[in-house]
Structures are given as structure tokens and as C-alpha cells.
Design an enzyme around this catalytic site. Structure first.
Site, PDB file in Angstrom:
ATOM      1  N   GLY A  11      49.206  75.783  13.908  1.00 46.52           N
ATOM      2  CA  GLY A  11      48.110  75.093  13.230  1.00 46.52           C
ATOM      3  C   GLY A  11      46.751  75.491  13.776  1.00 46.52           C
ATOM      4  O   GLY A  11      46.644  76.226  14.765  1.00 46.52           O
ATOM      5  N   ASP A  12      45.697  75.058  13.057  1.00 50.70           N
ATOM      6  CA  ASP A  12      44.308  75.275  13.466  1.00 50.70           C
ATOM      7  C   ASP A  12      43.922  76.747  13.570  1.00 50.70           C
ATOM      8  O   ASP A  12      43.092  77.131  14.386  1.00 50.70           O
ATOM      9  CB  ASP A  12      44.017  74.568  14.815  1.00 50.70           C
ATOM     10  CG  ASP A  12      44.325  73.087  14.747  1.00 50.70           C
ATOM     11  OD1 ASP A  12      44.155  72.497  13.665  1.00 50.70           O
ATOM     12  OD2 ASP A  12      44.737  72.521  15.771  1.00 50.70           O
ATOM     13  N   GLY A  14      42.337  78.367  11.410  1.00 52.91           N
ATOM     14  CA  GLY A  14      41.084  78.628  10.692  1.00 52.91           C
ATOM     15  C   GLY A  14      41.305  78.670   9.184  1.00 52.91           C
ATOM     16  O   GLY A  14      40.537  79.295   8.448  1.00 52.91           O
ATOM     17  N   LYS A  15      42.335  77.975   8.731  1.00 52.64           N
ATOM     18  CA  LYS A  15      42.689  77.993   7.295  1.00 52.64           C
ATOM     19  C   LYS A  15      41.534  77.501   6.429  1.00 52.64           C
ATOM     20  O   LYS A  15      41.215  78.094   5.400  1.00 52.64           O
ATOM     21  CB  LYS A  15      43.937  77.109   7.045  1.00 52.64           C
ATOM     22  CG  LYS A  15      45.180  77.618   7.784  1.00 52.64           C
ATOM     23  CD  LYS A  15      46.358  76.678   7.625  1.00 52.64           C
ATOM     24  CE  LYS A  15      46.211  75.364   8.338  1.00 52.64           C
ATOM     25  NZ  LYS A  15      46.221  75.448   9.808  1.00 52.64           N
ATOM     26  N   GLY A  16      40.898  76.394   6.879  1.00 54.68           N
ATOM     27  CA  GLY A  16      39.806  75.806   6.089  1.00 54.68           C
ATOM     28  C   GLY A  16      38.714  76.821   5.829  1.00 54.68           C
ATOM     29  O   GLY A  16      38.281  77.025   4.695  1.00 54.68           O
ATOM     30  N   VAL A 298      41.026  66.640  14.264  1.00 55.83           N
ATOM     31  CA  VAL A 298      41.383  65.285  13.826  1.00 55.83           C
ATOM     32  C   VAL A 298      41.340  64.319  14.997  1.00 55.83           C
ATOM     33  O   VAL A 298      40.765  63.243  14.916  1.00 55.83           O
ATOM     34  CB  VAL A 298      42.806  65.271  13.207  1.00 55.83           C
ATOM     35  CG1 VAL A 298      43.246  63.850  12.898  1.00 55.83           C
ATOM     36  CG2 VAL A 298      42.841  66.103  11.936  1.00 55.83           C
ATOM     37  N   ARG A 301      41.703  66.003  20.682  1.00 51.52           N
ATOM     38  CA  ARG A 301      42.478  66.354  21.872  1.00 51.52           C
ATOM     39  C   ARG A 301      42.232  67.813  22.258  1.00 51.52           C
ATOM     40  O   ARG A 301      42.119  68.671  21.386  1.00 51.52           O
ATOM     41  CB  ARG A 301      43.988  66.198  21.594  1.00 51.52           C
ATOM     42  CG  ARG A 301      44.431  64.776  21.431  1.00 51.52           C
ATOM     43  CD  ARG A 301      45.920  64.700  21.131  1.00 51.52           C
ATOM     44  NE  ARG A 301      46.245  65.216  19.799  1.00 51.52           N
ATOM     45  CZ  ARG A 301      47.483  65.295  19.328  1.00 51.52           C
ATOM     46  NH1 ARG A 301      48.507  64.931  20.072  1.00 51.52           N
ATOM     47  NH2 ARG A 301      47.709  65.748  18.103  1.00 51.52           N
ATOM     48  N   SER A 410      38.087  87.583  11.143  1.00 55.32           N
ATOM     49  CA  SER A 410      37.024  86.582  11.168  1.00 55.32           C
ATOM     50  C   SER A 410      36.346  86.625  12.527  1.00 55.32           C
ATOM     51  O   SER A 410      37.010  86.687  13.561  1.00 55.32           O
ATOM     52  CB  SER A 410      37.633  85.199  10.898  1.00 55.32           C
ATOM     53  OG  SER A 410      36.679  84.190  11.133  1.00 55.32           O
ATOM     54  N   GLY A 412      33.464  84.497  13.456  1.00 55.41           N
ATOM     55  CA  GLY A 412      32.530  83.384  13.646  1.00 55.41           C
ATOM     56  C   GLY A 412      32.903  82.249  12.715  1.00 55.41           C
ATOM     57  O   GLY A 412      33.788  82.399  11.857  1.00 55.41           O
TER      58      GLY A 412
HETATM   59  P1  GDP Z   1      42.493  74.880  10.342  1.00 59.06           P
HETATM   60  O1  GDP Z   1      43.182  73.582  10.616  1.00 59.06           O
HETATM   61  O2  GDP Z   1      43.457  76.028  10.292  1.00 59.06           O
HETATM   62  O3  GDP Z   1      41.609  74.838   9.135  1.00 59.06           O
HETATM   63  O4  GDP Z   1      41.563  75.165  11.606  1.00 59.06           O
HETATM   64  P2  GDP Z   1      40.619  74.085  12.343  1.00 59.06           P
HETATM   65  O5  GDP Z   1      39.444  73.815  11.490  1.00 59.06           O
HETATM   66  O6  GDP Z   1      41.401  72.924  12.824  1.00 59.06           O
HETATM   67  O7  GDP Z   1      40.250  74.888  13.649  1.00 59.06           O
HETATM   68  C1  GDP Z   1      39.644  76.136  13.592  1.00 59.06           C
HETATM   69  C2  GDP Z   1      38.308  76.066  14.353  1.00 59.06           C
HETATM   70  O8  GDP Z   1      37.861  77.386  14.599  1.00 59.06           O
HETATM   71  C3  GDP Z   1      37.211  75.399  13.555  1.00 59.06           C
HETATM   72  O9  GDP Z   1      36.364  74.722  14.440  1.00 59.06           O
HETATM   73  C4  GDP Z   1      36.478  76.572  12.897  1.00 59.06           C
HETATM   74  O10 GDP Z   1      35.126  76.281  12.636  1.00 59.06           O
HETATM   75  C5  GDP Z   1      36.613  77.617  13.955  1.00 59.06           C
HETATM   76  N1  GDP Z   1      36.686  79.005  13.480  1.00 59.06           N
HETATM   77  C6  GDP Z   1      37.311  79.501  12.386  1.00 59.06           C
HETATM   78  N2  GDP Z   1      37.217  80.849  12.353  1.00 59.06           N
HETATM   79  C7  GDP Z   1      36.518  81.202  13.456  1.00 59.06           C
HETATM   80  C8  GDP Z   1      36.107  82.461  14.001  1.00 59.06           C
HETATM   81  O11 GDP Z   1      36.397  83.541  13.480  1.00 59.06           O
HETATM   82  N3  GDP Z   1      35.389  82.419  15.166  1.00 59.06           N
HETATM   83  C9  GDP Z   1      35.089  81.263  15.792  1.00 59.06           C
HETATM   84  N4  GDP Z   1      34.392  81.313  16.926  1.00 59.06           N
HETATM   85  N5  GDP Z   1      35.464  80.059  15.305  1.00 59.06           N
HETATM   86  C10 GDP Z   1      36.179  80.034  14.159  1.00 59.06           C
HETATM   87  P1  IMO Z   2      46.044  71.811  10.590  1.00 59.46           P
HETATM   88  O1  IMO Z   2      46.331  71.773   9.116  1.00 59.46           O
HETATM   89  C1  IMO Z   2      47.595  71.474  14.644  1.00 59.46           C
HETATM   90  C2  IMO Z   2      50.930  68.722  15.305  1.00 59.46           C
HETATM   91  C3  IMO Z   2      50.644  67.479  16.125  1.00 59.46           C
HETATM   92  C4  IMO Z   2      52.014  67.235  16.726  1.00 59.46           C
HETATM   93  C5  IMO Z   2      52.973  67.654  15.618  1.00 59.46           C
HETATM   94  C6  IMO Z   2      53.461  66.495  14.756  1.00 59.46           C
HETATM   95  O2  IMO Z   2      44.710  71.306  10.965  1.00 59.46           O
HETATM   96  O3  IMO Z   2      46.372  73.144  11.163  1.00 59.46           O
HETATM   97  P2  IMO Z   2      52.379  64.890  12.964  1.00 59.46           P
HETATM   98  O4  IMO Z   2      51.115  64.104  12.959  1.00 59.46           O
HETATM   99  O5  IMO Z   2      52.493  65.870  11.849  1.00 59.46           O
HETATM  100  O6  IMO Z   2      53.591  64.006  13.067  1.00 59.46           O
HETATM  101  O7  IMO Z   2      52.359  65.717  14.334  1.00 59.46           O
HETATM  102  O8  IMO Z   2      52.249  68.555  14.802  1.00 59.46           O
HETATM  103  N1  IMO Z   2      50.032  68.912  14.138  1.00 59.46           N
HETATM  104  C7  IMO Z   2      49.053  69.808  14.091  1.00 59.46           C
HETATM  105  N2  IMO Z   2      48.603  70.666  15.030  1.00 59.46           N
HETATM  106  N3  IMO Z   2      47.055  71.488  13.411  1.00 59.46           N
HETATM  107  C8  IMO Z   2      47.502  70.650  12.466  1.00 59.46           C
HETATM  108  O9  IMO Z   2      47.080  70.708  11.183  1.00 59.46           O
HETATM  109  C9  IMO Z   2      48.527  69.727  12.791  1.00 59.46           C
HETATM  110  N4  IMO Z   2      49.187  68.767  12.106  1.00 59.46           N
HETATM  111  C10 IMO Z   2      50.104  68.281  12.944  1.00 59.46           C
HETATM  112  O10 IMO Z   2      49.665  67.704  17.085  1.00 59.46           O
HETATM  113  O11 IMO Z   2      52.210  68.111  17.809  1.00 59.46           O
HETATM  114 MG    MG Z   3      43.088  71.987  11.982  1.00 58.15          MG
END
Ligand code: GDP
Ligand code: IMO
Ligand code: MG
Length: 422
Positions: A11-12, A14-16, A298, A301, A410, A412
């Protein structure tokens, strides 16, 4: 055709940000699973926005946005999200659709999530506590309430029946009682609000849009290593986060899936508990957290950080049939030298490129390949051509290992901080 974009790690990735960029080329963005456990960060005109349930196409006027049937919806969270968006996108509601069949997260689901985590003690999943697991349990247990139910006259009766069941379950857990009653009034206000939104039979709607030649992008939440079937079970989420989830999460046939974009960071993070073979418990891990600002969108942490894990990525690329890779946060590695990538696991004395069945129960030592750090910051590059040769070599190595082309890099947080690889 319906293209797919999903996370390949925990997760996280940078999908958004990437969906917000790619949305320029699509007519519809459709979320297919997960719920408000997701936090998708976008920067729009320099302003930070975190989306939880709403698809990341909302900032494009031409884009329609669908919350698909595979998503679990917390009406309170959704209402809050819409209210946050309205000043920025006054027409957001006219462009947003919700599937009848999507399941609802009730206040008691959130209480059950907390009670379950408390009961697990040191073995807790590290859930976001948004009620995701209990809501999906009720879905597969055939007890759940769906968005379509809010339109029926006996919604309250159905609600009371399910809540009575939950109350019994909460008693079984014991522990400190959770005051979920305080969440009921906002819940019913939000249900009322939900009734006014565009609730549709989305599988027919998508079929019609596809027949009309519309371009659709399915937006994943979480990451492939959190998939309920293939992730690091039990430290996973409760939905199918891989490409297969698109078919049941939106009601589209596999033959309609086109491109599958898989996103990986140039390193790796995880939030919550569970195995993470390349995790760094040293100052390099700390430096990655700082440079990448790795704190949950979210829950806030701190995210656990480590080197990119090509063994895990090869597995997740395979599971979803990824056709194009996108590598994010390459700029974060600007100050690191050397840069490492796990290319095999040493599992109890044996080297393998295959992910063990249960990462929780075996001792894994990653085998690393080292790369020289970039001699010019990637953050300063405005085209792939401008990037240093060492970076290009690193990208080539990843492509060869994963047998998949990297389409974008990506560098930035901004929408346009994206380098196209020709
Ligand atoms: P998602 O859940 O996959 O949409 O990702 P999140 O938004 O939870 O976490 C990605 C974080 O990395 C966010 O704070 C973005 O603004 C940041 N981000 C995304 N792409 C880049 C990148 O290429 N460089 C940097 N420095 N930050 C990025
Ligand atoms: P995005 O879409 C990162 C993790 C939680 C926990 C496990 C189960 O932003 O990438 P849950 O609430 O689904 O029962 O939690 O999955 N988790 C994520 N970690 N990015 C997410 O979503 C997550 N959604 C759930 O931290 O370990
Ligand atoms: Mg995320």
C-alpha cells in the site's frame, strides 16, 4: 476496455497521485475494493487532499467517478469526504456514482474491529480500525447491509437485526466496552445523505459505458501484498487487491481488462504489523522515513521502511499480469548511496526467488544487489532523458528482473512530476 491501476507492495505506493495524472486520459475512474482504510494523497494546485473512498479522478471535470460494489462504504466517512471536496469541486456529486451492491460499514463494525484487535494483543494486525474486516465478514457471512438497503423502507429493522448480532459478538470479546452508540446519530444522518446520492446498478452502467467506447480506469486500494488470498496472511486486509478483484469488484468480465498498471515505490514501506523481509531497523530506515515523509495518510502512523523487494514484486507482477510498471518516489533516494534491491531470499539456508507460503513462520534473509547512488538528483530532472545513467541502469535492472517495462517514473508529489519512459 477497462485498464487497471493497483499497488504492488503493502500500500501507499502513490496510487492517488498517479490516478490523478492518468485520469486526463480516462472518462471514468472506478474504485473496486477496500474502503476508508485507504488514504490516497493528491496535490491539486499545491493543496493536499487525501481521498479515502472517492476515486482519485474527481479533480478532472470530464471524469465520472464510480464507487464499485467491491468497496465497503462508511456513510459517515463518505459524507465527510464529500463535504471536504465540495468547496474545491462544487460539481463533485453530479459526477459521482455508487453501486447498489456495495456493502455498508456500520458503527458496530468499527467497534468489532477495535474489539478484535484488542483481543489479539501483541498479534494484532495493525488494522486502520475503520471496520473493514468486520464489514467484509458480514458480506461473506451473508449478513451484510448494502447501499441499496438504505433505499428500502425497512432499513432500520435490518440495521437493528444486524446490530443485535454485533452486540452479542462484542460481549463475547469482553474487554473494555466500546461506546459505539455515540456513532449512531452521525451514522443515520449520513445514511440520509447517502439516499440523496446517485445510487446505480453499476454493472449495467459500466457495460453501457464500455459499449459506448468510454475509457475506464479501475483504481485499486491497498497493495497486492495485503491481498486477502495472496498477501502476508493473516497480516492483510479483507479484500482482493490484485487485478482479479476488478472483475468481482465492478462486475466486468476478464476479457474486458486491458492495460494493468502496477505501482511500486523505488524502495518499500509497510504500515501495521506483519512480515517485511527488507525492513531496515537502522539509521538508513530512519533516513528513508524522513526523506519519504513516510507517515500514514489515514492514521498518521510512522511507516516501516526498507529496500525494494524484487522477489515480492516478481510475485505480485505475476499475480496481476502487470503490463506496465510505474515507479514512484525515486527522488526520495537522491541522497542514498548505495541503493539496494533484494533479488533473492535466503530461506533457512536455501536461496530462492519464490515467495514462501508463509512469510510469518520462516526465517528470511534477503540477498541484495547494490547500485551506486545517482550522481544527480532525480527531483531536478524534467525528462527521463535528463536522468543520470546510473538511474537508467537501475531502472533497466528492475525491468529485466520483473520482465515488465517501466512506463513512468515519479519524482515528486505534484501531478506533473512524472517522467515518461519512451
Ligand atoms: P496511495 O495510498 O498509494 O495513494 O499513497 P499515499 O498517498 O498513501 O502515500 C504516498 C505519499 O507519497 C503521498 O504523500 C504522496 O504525496 C507522496 N508521493 C507520491 N509520489 C511521490 C514521488 O514521486 N515523490 C515523492 N517525494 N512523494 C511522492
Ligand atoms: P492505501 O489504499 C497501507 C493495512 C493496515 C493493516 C492491514 C489491515 O492507502 O494504499 P485494515 O484496516 O484493512 O483491516 O488493515 O492493512 N492497510 C494499509 N496499509 N495502505 C493502505 O491503503 C492500507 N489499507 C490497509 O495498516 O496493516
Ligand atoms: Mg495510502
Amino acid at each position: 476496455m477497462i485498464d487497471v491501476l493497483l499497488g504492488l507492495q503493502w500500500g501507499d505506493e502513490g496510487k492517488g497521485k498517479i490516478v490523478d495524472y492518468l485520469a486526463a486520459n480516462y472518462d471514468i475512474i472506478a474504485r473496486f475494493q477496500g474502503g476508508p482504510n485507504a488514504g490516497h494523497t493528491l496535490y491539486v494546485n499545491g493543496q493536499k487532499v487525501v481521498l479515502r473512498t472517492i476515486p482519485s479522478g474527481v479533480f478532472h471535470k470530464h471524469c465520472l467517478n464510480l464507487i464499485g460494489n467491491g468497496v465497503v462504504i462508511d456513510p459517515v466517512s463518505l459524507k465527510g469526504e464529500i463535504e471536504q471536496l465540495l468547496p474545491l469541486q462544487p460539481d463533485v456529486l453530479s459526477r459521482m456514482f455508487i453501486a447498489h451492491r456495495a456493502h455498508l460499514i456500520l458503527p458496530t463494525h468499527r467497534a468489532l474491529d477495535a474489539a478484535s484487535e484488542n483481543a489479539k494483543g501483541s498479534e494484532k494486525i495493525g488494522s486502520t480500525l475503520k471496520g473493514i474486516g468486520p464489514a467484509y465478514m458480514d458480506k461473506t457471512g451473508r449478513n451484510g447491509l448494502r447501499v441499496g438497503d438504505v433505499l428500502s423502507k425497512d432499513f432500520k429493522t435490518k440495521y437493528d437485526k444486524l446490530v443485535a448480532k454485533h452486540t452479542d459478538m462484542l460481549k463475547q470479546y469482553g474487554g473494555e466496552p466500546i461506546d459505539w452508540k455515540q456513532w449512531e446519530q452521525p451514522f443515520f444522518e449520513a445514511v440520509e445523505y447517502l439516499r440523496g446520492l446517485q445510487i446505480i446498478n453499476s454493472e449495467y452502467w459500466l457495460d453501457m459505458q464500455l459499449k459506448d467506447g468510454k475509457k475506464i480506469l479501475a483504481e485499486g486500494a491497498q497493495g497486492s501484498m495485503l491481498d486477502i488470498d495472496y498477501g502476508t496472511y493473516p497480516f492483510v486486509t479483507s479484500s482482493n487487491t490484485i487485478a482479479a478483484g476488478v472483475c468481482n469488484g465492478l462486475g466486468v468480465a476478464p476479457s474486458r481488462i486491458g492495460e494493468v498498471y502496477g505501482i511500486t515505490k523505488a524502495y518499500c514501506t509497510r504500515v501495521g504489523s506483519g512480515p517485511f523481509p527488507t525492513e531496515l531497523h537502522d539509521e538508513t530506515g530512519e533516513a528513508l522515513r524522513k526523506a519519504g515523509n513516510e507517515f500514514g495518510a489515514v492514521t498518521g502512523r510512522p511507516r516501516r521502511c526498507g529496500w525494494i523487494d524484487l522477489v515480492a514484486l516478481r510475485y505480485t507482477v505475476m499475480l496481476s499480469g502487470v503490463t506496465k510498471l510505474i515507479m514512484t518516489k525515486t527522488d526520495v533516494l537522491d541522497e542514498f548511496n548505495p541503493i539496494r534491491a533484494a533479488v533473492a531470499y535466503n530461506v533457512e539456508g536455501k536461496e530462492t526467488r519464490e515467495l514462501p507460503y508463509d512469510l510469518c513462520s520462516v526465517d528470511v534473509t534477503p540477498v541484495y544487489e547494490s547500485f551506486a547512488g545517482w550522481d544527480k538528483p532525480i527531483s531536478a530532472c524534467s525528462s527521463y532523458d535528463e536522468t543520470p545513467q546510473v538511474f537508467k541502469d537501475y531502472c533497466r535492472f528492475v525491468e529485466q528482473y520483473l520482465e515488465t517495462k517501466i512506463a513512468y517514473v515519479s519524482n515528486g508529489t505534484g501531478r506533473d512530476q512524472l517522467l515518461v519512459i519512451p
